[in-house]
Each structure stands twice: as C-alpha cells, then as structure tokens.
Design a protein around this motif. Structure first.
Motif, PDB file in Angstrom:
ATOM      1  N   ILE A   1      -2.927   4.348  11.347  1.00  0.00           N
ATOM      2  CA  ILE A   1      -3.182   4.946  10.082  1.00  0.00           C
ATOM      3  C   ILE A   1      -4.395   5.029   9.746  1.00  0.00           C
ATOM      4  CG2 ILE A   1      -2.792   4.712   7.611  1.00  0.00           C
ATOM      5  CD1 ILE A   1      -0.233   3.575   8.183  1.00  0.00           C
ATOM      6  N   SER A   2      -5.226   3.667   9.995  1.00  0.00           N
ATOM      7  CA  SER A   2      -6.628   3.895   9.577  1.00  0.00           C
ATOM      8  C   SER A   2      -7.527   4.675  10.355  1.00  0.00           C
ATOM      9  CB  SER A   2      -7.261   2.395   9.631  1.00  0.00           C
ATOM     10  OG  SER A   2      -8.546   2.060   9.296  1.00  0.00           O
TER      11      SER A   2
ATOM     12  N   TYR B   1       4.926   1.099   2.511  1.00  0.00           N
ATOM     13  CA  TYR B   1       4.407   0.340   3.851  1.00  0.00           C
ATOM     14  C   TYR B   1       2.832   0.209   3.490  1.00  0.00           C
ATOM     15  CZ  TYR B   1       3.035  -0.291   8.353  1.00  0.00           C
ATOM     16  OH  TYR B   1       2.313  -0.634   9.628  1.00  0.00           O
ATOM     17  N   PHE B   2       2.321   1.375   2.939  1.00  0.00           N
ATOM     18  CA  PHE B   2       0.685   1.185   2.944  1.00  0.00           C
ATOM     19  C   PHE B   2       0.257   0.242   2.105  1.00  0.00           C
ATOM     20  CE2 PHE B   2      -3.377   2.678   2.061  1.00  0.00           C
ATOM     21  CZ  PHE B   2      -3.959   3.202   3.162  1.00  0.00           C
ATOM     22  N   LYS B   3       0.861   0.232   0.967  1.00  0.00           N
ATOM     23  CA  LYS B   3       0.454  -0.848  -0.224  1.00  0.00           C
ATOM     24  C   LYS B   3       0.525  -2.222   0.213  1.00  0.00           C
ATOM     25  CE  LYS B   3      -0.941  -2.091  -4.204  1.00  0.00           C
ATOM     26  NZ  LYS B   3       0.200  -1.915  -5.547  1.00  0.00           N
ATOM     27  N   LYS B   4       1.821  -2.297   0.882  1.00  0.00           N
ATOM     28  CA  LYS B   4       2.106  -3.740   1.493  1.00  0.00           C
ATOM     29  C   LYS B   4       1.205  -4.137   2.792  1.00  0.00           C
ATOM     30  CE  LYS B   4       5.877  -6.222   3.620  1.00  0.00           C
ATOM     31  NZ  LYS B   4       7.284  -6.388   4.175  1.00  0.00           N
ATOM     32  N   THR B   5       0.762  -3.321   3.386  1.00  0.00           N
ATOM     33  CA  THR B   5      -0.078  -3.650   4.708  1.00  0.00           C
ATOM     34  C   THR B   5      -1.527  -3.604   4.207  1.00  0.00           C
ATOM     35  OG1 THR B   5       1.522  -2.326   5.908  1.00  0.00           O
ATOM     36  CG2 THR B   5      -0.714  -2.671   6.886  1.00  0.00           C
ATOM     37  N   PHE B   6      -1.914  -2.646   3.574  1.00  0.00           N
ATOM     38  CA  PHE B   6      -3.535  -2.396   3.285  1.00  0.00           C
ATOM     39  C   PHE B   6      -3.965  -3.079   1.878  1.00  0.00           C
ATOM     40  CE2 PHE B   6      -2.797   0.785   6.267  1.00  0.00           C
ATOM     41  CZ  PHE B   6      -4.085   0.741   6.897  1.00  0.00           C
ATOM     42  N   GLY B   7      -2.915  -3.489   1.003  1.00  0.00           N
ATOM     43  CA  GLY B   7      -3.346  -4.246  -0.300  1.00  0.00           C
ATOM     44  C   GLY B   7      -3.792  -3.212  -1.369  1.00  0.00           C
TER      45      GLY B   7
ATOM     46  N   LEU C   1      -8.243   6.056   0.541  1.00  0.00           N
ATOM     47  CA  LEU C   1      -8.511   7.276   0.795  1.00  0.00           C
ATOM     48  C   LEU C   1     -10.044   7.593   0.112  1.00  0.00           C
ATOM     49  CD1 LEU C   1      -8.573  10.051   2.501  1.00  0.00           C
ATOM     50  CD2 LEU C   1      -7.078  10.914   0.757  1.00  0.00           C
ATOM     51  N   ASN C   2      -9.974   7.300  -1.291  1.00  0.00           N
ATOM     52  CA  ASN C   2     -11.311   7.634  -1.850  1.00  0.00           C
ATOM     53  C   ASN C   2     -12.243   6.555  -1.490  1.00  0.00           C
ATOM     54  OD1 ASN C   2     -10.727   9.569  -3.786  1.00  0.00           O
ATOM     55  ND2 ASN C   2      -9.463   8.275  -4.860  1.00  0.00           N
TER      56      ASN C   2
END
Length: 399
Positions: A297-298, A328-334, A341-342
């Motif tokens: 993703i990153s 999933y993104f919020k859980k993984t990346f905080g 993205l910004n």
C-alpha cells in the motif's frame, strides 16, 4: 593449586561485595559485615576515584578474546606500574571498574596523566589487539556511601562522551553538555518510503547525512544511539508482512539494538543502519503475495500520489471494498487514508518549494491537487503556513 583456588574465590567474593556496594538498594547486615572486611583493600587511602575502563577486541585482531579475569588482572598490574594502587573488577560486557586510592584530591590530575600512559602501553603490550578507553570520576572521601556516587559519575561519562572525541581518557569534570542534535523529520519520513520502493541509494544517503551531521556536532553517545534507533524504527514502520517476515524484522531490530548499545564509534552505527537498509530494500523490491499489506500500500501510494487516488480507486487496486480498505488502513497506519495521502503529497511539495522555482499552482498540480486553491488550503492546514510563506522561510534559512 588450593591456594590459587582460595585466592580466586576471595577475589570473586570481593567483586560481588563491591558490585552490591555500587547500587542504591537496601542490603542485609551480612553484606555490611563483608563490606567492613574488605574495606581496607578497596579504600586504602583518604580519597578515591572510580575509573571505568572499556576494553573492546579489535575485529582484525585475529586472536580469541582474553578471559575477563585476565583483562582485569592486566589492567590492575598496569595501574600499579604507573604508581596507582587499585582494585579492578569486571562489571559487564567490555566494562571494568577500578577503585584508585588517592592520599589527597589534588592527585587526581596526575592520575589522569598516568592513565593515558597506562592505556598507551597496554594497547601495545599486555592488551595488544584491544581498544581501550577510560573515564575518571570526581574525587570522593574514602567511604562506602560514596561508591555509588563515583559509579554514577563514570556511567554518565560513558553516556555523555562526545562521538567525535578521540581522547583515550575522559575527565567527567570536563564534559561539555550539548543538545544540538540533528534530526531531520522530513527526510526520515521519506526513509521508509524509499526502502519500500527499493530506492536503496537514496535511503543510504539520508542515513549517512544524518549520522555525519551529528558526528560533526559532536553530540553525546547516548543521543546518537537514540537517533540511530529512531531511524531504525522509521525504516521498520511499514515493513511488516507475513508472519515469517515479522519474525525476521524482530531479529533485525533486536540485533541492531544490541549492537547499538555495544558500539562506541559512530561509523559502526552508521554501517549497521546501512546494512539494515540493504535488507529492507530487498523486501521492497519483492512482489507481495497479497496486495493488502502495509508495504504494498505504501509503495503504491508513493508511486501514484500525483494521481487522483480516491478511496474507491485504491480499494479496487487492492481488490477489496472501500469500507474494508478504510478500516484496514486506519488500523495499520494509525491515520485515515486521506490524511496519509496528504502527508505524502505535502512531503514532495515541500521538496519542490525548497529546490525549484516552480509556481505554487505547478507544484500543486505535480503533487496531485486539482487546483492551486485546494493545494494552498491543504498545505496551510498541515504545515501552519501557506506554500509561499514556507518558501520564503526556507530561503531565509538557506541564506
């Protein structure tokens, strides 16, 4: 043989009693009795200083390391040849503590000169193949209660040793405390993304610039270790994948932290970070089995941030639903997807503002914003200033 065994047992008992005297914990009366027994051997003069020795075998020595008891005996013999009566005890790893008696505090300066000579001779003779370094505490009255104070002096001296200081003996009374560490947040934010995209050369450049600048500022050793560990965590932050990979990342982290605590040359720390970067860069080039993982993703965002990456579009790329991807993104990346993205886009925008003469509108377009107004509003929200003000501030800093 029996006498040798008794002498060894007696010395180990003295060492145990001495090490207990260094801490600030409460001990049983039996310990106090033992302290009184060995008091004359430890404190034979009116005053004393503590000396912390570090004896590290050189990688190119080509011989097996000496037993720690042998190193302690040779350090003790070397001090006596220089006219300094001392008891030397192994503390941990490559560290040895000496209690050196002084008839008066004024003798401390002379002792430091003797220590330099003692180390120079030992590195060529008794401890050939070892790098030696010493730290000298303040002078204290010969009382058991002062043992811990002397120990704190030399341990703090080890922590606050300047990474650019090549002197063989450090006097704790001459330490110059500094806090001008160099920690470029913007560059370190890019570090993990570079590695995830297999950009090893760019990653290594950030590592060497950061470590080199701190060495030039002669920051303290404990500060540089903290910086190095922080850089490691930046590199590891999005590298997790399969269970096997997580186990390997755990091994990388524990091995690096162990090396960081035992390394006293900033170049060794730097090379250790470069080695970690090389291993993580290889992960970034590998094709993932499952697209829905932090590394992929990153990497995808880093390669496509300048496009219109709406949530439903990237969810389709990851072969999942927008709702599942968002959670999933919020859980993984905080943070949520839009905020992440910004931050990626603005990181590149800051680079363009500092290094190019492109207009604000052109920079906004190159970093994925539909118009200059949206770019300016978003930039000010996250950075606290407008793009034009940021550019002016940066120009002033360069001048």
């Amino acid at each position: 043989m029996y006498r040798d065994q008794l002498a060894f047992a007696d010395k180990e008992l003295r060492r145990g009693v001495f090490l207990q005297a260094l801490d600030e914990s409460a001990h049983a009366k039996a310990h106090d009795i033992q302290l009184q027994t060995y008091y004359p051997a430890l404190f034979g003069e009116h005053c004393f200083v503590m000396v912390l020795f570090q004896a590290r075998p050189r990688p190119d020595a080509g011989e097996a390391p000496l037993p720690v008891e042998t190193i302690a005996d040779r350090l003790e013999a070397g001090l006596r040849r220089e006219g300094a009566e001392a008891s030397v005890f192994h503390v941990s790893r490559a560290e040895f503590i000496a209690v050196v008696g002084l008839s008066k505090p004024e003798e401390r300066a002379r002792l430091i000169k003797r220590l330099r000579g003692c180390i120079a001779v030992a590195e060529k003779e008794a401890l050939l193949g070892y790098d030696l370094w010493a730290c000298v505490s303040e002078a204290y009255a010969a009382e058991i209660k002062n043992a811990n104070r002397g120990y704190r002096d030399v341990m703090n001296g080890m922590l606050y040793r300047g990474v650019g200081d090549a002197a063989s003996v450090l006097d704790v009374e001459e330490i110059e405390y500094v806090w001008n560490v160099y920690f470029p947040f913007e560059k370190l934010e890019k570090l993990s993304n570079y590695l995830l995209n297999g950009k090893l050369q760019e990653s290594v450049q950030i590592i060497r610039e950061t470590m080199g600048e701190n060495a030039a500022r002669n920051v303290h050793r404990h500060q540089l270790v903290h910086i190095a560990k922080s850089m490691l965590f930046y590199m590891l932050r999005y590298a997790g994948g399969s269970a096997d990979m997580r186990e390997e990342l755990y091994a990388i982290e524990t091995d690096f932290c162990r090396r960081a605590e035992q390394t006293f040359d900033y170049r060794e720390l730097e090379e250790a970070l470069v080695a970690v970067a090389g291993r993580l860069s290889a992960y970034g080039r590998a094709e993932p089995k499952n697209k829905l993982n932090s590394a992929f993703i990153s990497q995808y965002i880093e390669l496509h941030y300048m496009e219109n990456l709406y949530l439903d579009q990237i969810a389709a790329v990851m072969e999942t639903t927008p709702k599942y991807f968002s959670n999933y993104f919020k859980k993984t990346f905080g943070v949520n997807y839009v905020e992440y993205l910004n931050k990626v886009r603005l990181s590149h925008a800051r680079d363009l503002l500092r290094s190019t003469s492109l207009s604000i509108a052109e920079i906004g377009e190159k970093t994925g914003y539909l118009n200059a107004s949206t770019f300016t509003t978003t930039f000010k929200k996250y950075m606290g200033v407008s793009p034009s003000d940021y550019r002016k501030q940066n120009d002033q800093q360069i001048v």
